[in-house]
Enzyme design. Sequence first.
Site, short mmCIF file in Angstrom:
data_model
loop_
_atom_site.label_atom_id
_atom_site.label_comp_id
_atom_site.label_asym_id
_atom_site.label_seq_id
_atom_site.Cartn_x
_atom_site.Cartn_y
_atom_site.Cartn_z
N ASP A 29 1.16 -1.47 -0.18
CA ASP A 29 -0.01 -0.17 -0.02
C ASP A 29 0.62 1.24 -0.07
O ASP A 29 2.26 1.35 0.57
CB ASP A 29 -1.37 0.27 1.23
CG ASP A 29 -2.25 0.67 1.39
OD1 ASP A 29 -2.20 1.28 -0.11
OD2 ASP A 29 -2.53 1.38 2.17
N ASN A 77 -10.76 -2.65 -4.80
CA ASN A 77 -10.47 -2.15 -5.76
C ASN A 77 -11.56 -1.54 -7.29
O ASN A 77 -10.19 0.12 -7.61
CB ASN A 77 -8.92 -2.22 -5.56
CG ASN A 77 -7.69 -1.98 -4.69
OD1 ASN A 77 -6.81 -2.96 -4.60
ND2 ASN A 77 -8.58 -0.88 -3.92
C1 IPE Z 1 -5.26 -2.82 0.57
O1 IPE Z 1 -4.91 -1.37 -0.23
C2 IPE Z 1 -5.28 -3.22 -1.30
C3 IPE Z 1 -3.92 -3.59 -1.85
C4 IPE Z 1 -2.66 -2.89 -1.21
C5 IPE Z 1 -4.45 -3.84 -2.58
P1 IPE Z 1 -6.22 -0.17 0.09
O2 IPE Z 1 -5.85 0.95 -0.71
O3 IPE Z 1 -7.32 -0.92 -1.21
O4 IPE Z 1 -6.87 -0.42 1.27
P2 IPE Z 1 -7.94 1.52 2.12
O5 IPE Z 1 -8.95 1.24 1.13
O6 IPE Z 1 -6.76 1.68 2.37
O7 IPE Z 1 -8.48 0.66 3.65
C1 IPE Z 2 -1.96 0.25 -3.04
O1 IPE Z 2 -1.78 2.18 -3.23
C2 IPE Z 2 -2.14 -0.47 -4.64
C3 IPE Z 2 -3.39 -1.06 -5.14
C4 IPE Z 2 -3.97 -0.90 -4.06
C5 IPE Z 2 -3.47 -1.32 -6.10
P1 IPE Z 2 -2.85 3.26 -3.30
O2 IPE Z 2 -3.00 3.13 -5.01
O3 IPE Z 2 -3.67 2.57 -2.97
O4 IPE Z 2 -1.75 3.86 -2.90
P2 IPE Z 2 -2.54 4.76 -1.79
O5 IPE Z 2 -2.50 4.15 -0.71
O6 IPE Z 2 -3.56 5.37 -2.50
O7 IPE Z 2 -1.71 5.74 -1.55
MG MG Z 3 -4.59 2.58 -0.68
#
Ligand code: IPE
Ligand code: IPE
Ligand code: MG
Length: 249
Positions: A29, A77
């Site tokens: 993340d 997602n």
């Molecule tokens: C969790 O991260 C999913 C992945 C890293 C693939 P998210 O960014 O989707 O989680 P939330 O929305 O902050 O809980």
């Molecule tokens: C994790 O990074 C990747 C996926 C969930 C696909 P994020 O895209 O959630 O990054 P932040 O949390 O917005 O910084």
């Molecule tokens: Mg995220």
Amino acid sequence: MAFFQKKPTQAEVQVDFSHLPRHIAIIMDGNGRWAKKRGLPRTAGHAAGAETFRTIATYCKEIGLDYLTVYAFSTENWKRPEEEVSAIMGLLKKYLLEAIGQMERDRVKMEFFGDLSPLTPELRQLCERTREISRHYEGCQVNICLNYGGRDELLRAARAYAQDCLEGKADANHLSSDQFSSYLFSKGVPDPDLVIRPSGELRLSNFLLWQSAYAEFYFTDVLWPDFSKEELHRAIAAYQSRNRRFGGI
Ligand code: IPE
Ligand code: IPE
Ligand code: MG
């Protein structure tokens, strides 16, 4: 950061490589925030995150880790703007094509946890090829969670089990934990010992709900694209300092 009084310096981090956790799981993340901090589009963060994944997966194989499971795309997602979802899928395709090209060299066994059916046929085929080519490799197994959700996984398992009961293949009055585990995407894979979440968020976000029942957690503010071998060392050292009791004393 709430979980550390003081982050240990590299010199203070002591990893015992002869007692590694058997299975490390990572919620990758912070890609979007990494990009934003640099004035870049979020997709640049995902591209950087994919490189970090490559580095960390290779390193896990090098140090002799048995299992690495990474959260790449959740069942939630899909809520993101379409351009971001397609950019992530495009990066995944690029990553898999490159991984297939280097498979004989890297010899990392790859598996996928999640429902791959909503992916494009091309991407599904690439996942299948990756899985097939690496099926006999020994050493580190990398599980990529793709369109994965812990609740979705549990619901699928419950439905499959109910179906087996209806067909007389399972007995509704006798269901053990081990038997239930065999209905999950993670069938045959031991539970994660250590779950790492970078980016400062202190939640599971639907990751490995069943499997992380007794996992140790390591949270860090480092954003995934900045995650390094050194940060992995810190996580492993923290894990090695814990006293796991599993309900005993
Ligand atoms: C969790 O991260 C999913 C992945 C890293 C693939 P998210 O960014 O989707 O989680 P939330 O929305 O902050 O809980
Ligand atoms: C994790 O990074 C990747 C996926 C969930 C696909 P994020 O895209 O959630 O990054 P932040 O949390 O917005 O910084
Ligand atoms: Mg995220």
